[in-house]
Write a protein that holds these residues in place. Structure first.
Motif, mmCIF file in Angstrom:
data_model
loop_
_atom_site.group_PDB
_atom_site.id
_atom_site.type_symbol
_atom_site.label_atom_id
_atom_site.label_comp_id
_atom_site.label_asym_id
_atom_site.label_seq_id
_atom_site.Cartn_x
_atom_site.Cartn_y
_atom_site.Cartn_z
ATOM 1 N N ARG A 149 0.828 -1.209 0.000
ATOM 2 C CA ARG A 149 0.000 0.000 0.000
ATOM 3 C C ARG A 149 0.862 1.258 0.000
ATOM 4 N NH1 ARG A 149 -5.453 -0.430 0.631
ATOM 5 N NH2 ARG A 149 -5.267 1.639 -0.294
ATOM 6 N N ARG A 150 1.956 1.243 0.763
ATOM 7 C CA ARG A 150 2.857 2.401 0.773
ATOM 8 C C ARG A 150 3.458 2.644 -0.607
ATOM 9 N NH1 ARG A 150 4.470 0.152 5.824
ATOM 10 N NH2 ARG A 150 6.328 -0.784 4.865
ATOM 11 N N ALA A 151 3.665 1.562 -1.341
ATOM 12 C CA ALA A 151 4.240 1.674 -2.685
ATOM 13 C C ALA A 151 3.201 2.088 -3.726
ATOM 14 C CB ALA A 151 4.878 0.343 -3.084
ATOM 15 N N GLY A 152 1.936 2.162 -3.315
ATOM 16 C CA GLY A 152 0.887 2.566 -4.237
ATOM 17 C C GLY A 152 0.180 1.427 -4.935
ATOM 18 N N LEU A 153 0.426 0.192 -4.489
ATOM 19 C CA LEU A 153 -0.236 -0.962 -5.087
ATOM 20 C C LEU A 153 -1.614 -1.171 -4.460
ATOM 21 C CD1 LEU A 153 2.720 -3.537 -5.062
ATOM 22 C CD2 LEU A 153 1.939 -2.161 -6.993
ATOM 23 N N ALA A 154 -2.594 -1.461 -5.295
ATOM 24 C CA ALA A 154 -3.890 -1.908 -4.777
ATOM 25 C C ALA A 154 -3.741 -3.357 -4.336
ATOM 26 C CB ALA A 154 -4.962 -1.790 -5.849
ATOM 27 N N VAL A 155 -4.388 -3.702 -3.236
ATOM 28 C CA VAL A 155 -4.281 -5.055 -2.684
ATOM 29 C C VAL A 155 -5.673 -5.678 -2.627
ATOM 30 C CG1 VAL A 155 -3.682 -6.438 -0.657
ATOM 31 C CG2 VAL A 155 -2.241 -4.496 -1.313
ATOM 32 N N LYS A 156 -5.783 -6.871 -3.196
ATOM 33 C CA LYS A 156 -7.005 -7.663 -3.032
ATOM 34 C C LYS A 156 -6.673 -8.863 -2.152
ATOM 35 C CE LYS A 156 -8.936 -10.122 -6.462
ATOM 36 N NZ LYS A 156 -9.055 -11.516 -5.967
ATOM 37 N N ILE A 157 -7.484 -9.089 -1.152
ATOM 38 C CA ILE A 157 -7.280 -10.208 -0.239
ATOM 39 C C ILE A 157 -8.054 -11.413 -0.743
ATOM 40 C CG2 ILE A 157 -7.565 -11.030 2.130
ATOM 41 C CD1 ILE A 157 -5.478 -8.783 1.782
ATOM 42 N N ASN A 158 -7.383 -12.548 -0.864
ATOM 43 C CA ASN A 158 -8.019 -13.818 -1.215
ATOM 44 C C ASN A 158 -8.159 -14.667 0.044
ATOM 45 O OD1 ASN A 158 -8.099 -13.160 -3.913
ATOM 46 N ND2 ASN A 158 -6.316 -14.374 -4.476
ATOM 47 N N THR A 159 -9.362 -15.157 0.289
ATOM 48 C CA THR A 159 -9.607 -16.012 1.452
ATOM 49 C C THR A 159 -10.317 -17.278 1.006
ATOM 50 O OG1 THR A 159 -9.793 -14.125 2.968
ATOM 51 C CG2 THR A 159 -10.800 -16.197 3.669
ATOM 52 N N VAL A 160 -9.702 -18.426 1.257
ATOM 53 C CA VAL A 160 -10.349 -19.705 0.974
ATOM 54 C C VAL A 160 -11.273 -20.032 2.143
ATOM 55 C CG1 VAL A 160 -9.997 -22.172 0.597
ATOM 56 C CG2 VAL A 160 -8.423 -20.530 -0.436
ATOM 57 N N ALA A 161 -12.531 -20.283 1.830
ATOM 58 C CA ALA A 161 -13.527 -20.588 2.861
ATOM 59 C C ALA A 161 -13.358 -22.029 3.328
ATOM 60 C CB ALA A 161 -14.932 -20.371 2.306
ATOM 61 N N LEU A 162 -13.056 -22.211 4.600
ATOM 62 C CA LEU A 162 -12.783 -23.536 5.159
ATOM 63 C C LEU A 162 -13.764 -23.828 6.287
ATOM 64 C CD1 LEU A 162 -8.902 -23.138 5.324
ATOM 65 C CD2 LEU A 162 -10.161 -24.542 3.684
ATOM 66 N N LYS A 163 -14.575 -24.831 6.061
ATOM 67 C CA LYS A 163 -15.613 -25.181 7.032
ATOM 68 C C LYS A 163 -15.016 -25.554 8.385
ATOM 69 C CE LYS A 163 -17.768 -29.054 6.363
ATOM 70 N NZ LYS A 163 -18.658 -30.059 5.738
ATOM 71 N N GLY A 164 -15.500 -24.914 9.434
ATOM 72 C CA GLY A 164 -15.049 -25.234 10.781
ATOM 73 C C GLY A 164 -13.668 -24.716 11.105
ATOM 74 N N VAL A 165 -13.071 -23.950 10.189
ATOM 75 C CA VAL A 165 -11.714 -23.443 10.411
ATOM 76 C C VAL A 165 -11.707 -21.918 10.501
ATOM 77 C CG1 VAL A 165 -9.353 -23.331 9.511
ATOM 78 C CG2 VAL A 165 -10.692 -25.436 9.252
ATOM 79 N N ASN A 166 -12.114 -21.262 9.408
ATOM 80 C CA ASN A 166 -12.108 -19.790 9.417
ATOM 81 C C ASN A 166 -13.492 -19.195 9.183
ATOM 82 O OD1 ASN A 166 -12.421 -20.363 6.707
ATOM 83 N ND2 ASN A 166 -10.703 -19.092 6.014
ATOM 84 N N ASP A 167 -14.531 -20.029 9.233
ATOM 85 C CA ASP A 167 -15.874 -19.530 8.931
ATOM 86 C C ASP A 167 -16.451 -18.648 10.037
ATOM 87 O OD1 ASP A 167 -15.921 -21.799 10.471
ATOM 88 O OD2 ASP A 167 -17.574 -22.770 9.424
ATOM 89 N N ASP A 168 -15.754 -18.557 11.170
ATOM 90 C CA ASP A 168 -16.182 -17.635 12.219
ATOM 91 C C ASP A 168 -15.508 -16.270 12.081
ATOM 92 O OD1 ASP A 168 -13.635 -18.550 12.820
ATOM 93 O OD2 ASP A 168 -13.985 -18.646 14.985
ATOM 94 N N GLU A 169 -14.696 -16.106 11.044
ATOM 95 C CA GLU A 169 -13.934 -14.861 10.876
ATOM 96 C C GLU A 169 -14.373 -14.017 9.689
ATOM 97 O OE1 GLU A 169 -9.653 -14.471 11.637
ATOM 98 O OE2 GLU A 169 -9.604 -16.648 11.562
ATOM 99 N N PHE A 170 -15.373 -14.447 8.970
ATOM 100 C CA PHE A 170 -15.703 -13.755 7.728
ATOM 101 C C PHE A 170 -16.136 -12.310 7.967
ATOM 102 C CE2 PHE A 170 -16.818 -18.124 5.714
ATOM 103 C CZ PHE A 170 -15.456 -18.405 5.601
ATOM 104 N N ASP A 171 -16.933 -12.078 9.016
ATOM 105 C CA ASP A 171 -17.336 -10.710 9.325
ATOM 106 C C ASP A 171 -16.122 -9.858 9.697
ATOM 107 O OD1 ASP A 171 -20.070 -11.061 8.860
ATOM 108 O OD2 ASP A 171 -20.432 -11.788 10.884
ATOM 109 N N ARG A 172 -15.210 -10.447 10.435
ATOM 110 C CA ARG A 172 -13.993 -9.726 10.820
ATOM 111 C C ARG A 172 -13.173 -9.355 9.590
ATOM 112 N NH1 ARG A 172 -9.074 -12.142 14.648
ATOM 113 N NH2 ARG A 172 -7.829 -10.202 14.723
ATOM 114 N N LEU A 173 -13.096 -10.266 8.645
ATOM 115 C CA LEU A 173 -12.347 -9.991 7.415
ATOM 116 C C LEU A 173 -13.005 -8.878 6.600
ATOM 117 C CD1 LEU A 173 -11.488 -13.663 6.505
ATOM 118 C CD2 LEU A 173 -9.792 -11.821 6.625
#
Length: 329
Positions: A149-173
């Motif tokens: 971001r400091r360099a001026g690049l746009a950043v897109k975050i990729n998140t693989v949806a994993l059942k029972g692993v990170n599915d409680d974090e989607f709102d946080r993301l």
């Protein structure tokens, strides 16, 4: 270049290495056997191959891996490819990365003409991030994103949806990406390669993810495309965008404009099919590119209509034996 279904092939994804400094649980086995270095194309050969595709009409080039930035001297290749941006032959040069080496290279990438990068972040919890990537360190990745971001690049975050692993974090993301100005894309697990685990246990349909998000966030369809397969919505509360890549619940084959080149010179016309074309042989057979270009055209002429990805109780084995890191994410 037109395929048999009238789709214009204008997007090439190139795996510059099958190696990675992470071992994500949905992508690799922990004890991976990587390709012998003798089979890997040189950076000069990769440049020549990419240039041939640009000459044939490719307008977007994405470098992937494995992790592209762990390949020795990879910036030499990226600088060389930057000449196609300067000439106007190439509209976009970008890369997908795990972010571990991004702090080191972000400024140089921006100077070359890279405008945006995709960074994989499957959790914002350090312990969970380590468990998913096995070897990754979240602070290192977050510093890489900040450097981009400091360099001026746009950043897109990729998140693989994993059942029972990170599915409680989607709102946080969603909250984090909105605050930081990142687009966010959720991706379904893809049945590629033996990872030592049951992918059915990991698989979470994005139709469910979107329904859960809609309980908290106001999502509206938007006509936004980046050249890839994601379908986007706008989040009213943050102003940000969320993309959904759904190879299983809603495949995106009808608009596919992509082919994938491996670091050994194999061209895959479809991520979910085994048919490939050997470009290394014609590349090395002649200093002229005429044979190489003929081989590329013949390969595009047999691009299939779509993939065969399925995950259910009857289809637990990978749809294709090769790992995503070999094909190029």
């Amino acid at each position: 270049m037109l395929d048999p279904y009238g789709r214009t092939i204008s997007y090439l994804r190139v795996s510059v290495t099958d190696r990675c400094d992470f071992r994500c649980v949905y992508c690799m086995a922990e004890d991976m056997t990587f390709l012998p270095k003798s089979e890997i194309l040189t950076l000069e050969e990769l440049d020549r191959l990419c240039t041939a595709f640009v000459r044939l009409g490719v307008r977007k080039l994405r470098l992937t891996g494995g992790e592209p930035l762990v390949r020795r001297n990879v910036m030499t290749l990226i600088r060389a490819l930057g000449r196609h941006l300067e000439s106007g032959a190439l509209e976009e040069l970008t890369l997908t990365t795990n972010g571990s080496q991004l702090a080191k290279h972000a400024a140089d990438l921006a100077a070359i003409g890279v405008k945006r990068v995709n960074v994989s972040v499957d959790s914002l919890d350090e312990t969970k991030f380590r468990a998913i990537t096995r070897w990754g360190k979240l602070p290192q990745v977050l510093e890489g994103i900040a450097a981009a971001r400091r360099a001026g690049l746009a950043v897109k975050i990729n998140t693989v949806a994993l059942k029972g692993v990170n599915d409680d974090e989607f709102d946080r993301l969603v909250t984090w990406c909105g605050a930081e100005g990142h687009d966010l894309t959720f991706i379904e697990v893809m049945p590629m390669g033996d990872i030592g685990d049951d992918r059915l246990e990991q698989y979470l349909p994005l139709s469910l993810v979107r329904a859960r998000l809609a309980e908290r966030w106001t999502l509206s369809e938007i006509d936004y495309r980046t050249g890839g397969p994601a379908r986007y919505v706008r989040v009213a509360e943050t102003g940000g965008r969320i993309g959904f890549i759904t190879p299983l619940t809603h495949n995106f084959c009808e608009s596919c404009n992509r082919v994938r080149l491996t670091c050994t010179g194999q061209l895959y016309m479809c991520l979910g099919q085994n048919d490939d074309a050997d470009l290394r042989a014609p590349l090395r057979a002649s200093e002229s590119d005429s044979l190489l270009e003929d081989t590329i055209r013949e390969a595009i002429a047999r691009k299939p209509k779509g993939h065969d990805f399925v995950i259910d109780r009857r289809h637990k084995a990978p749809a294709v034996a090769r790992h995503m890191s070999v094909t190029g994410g």
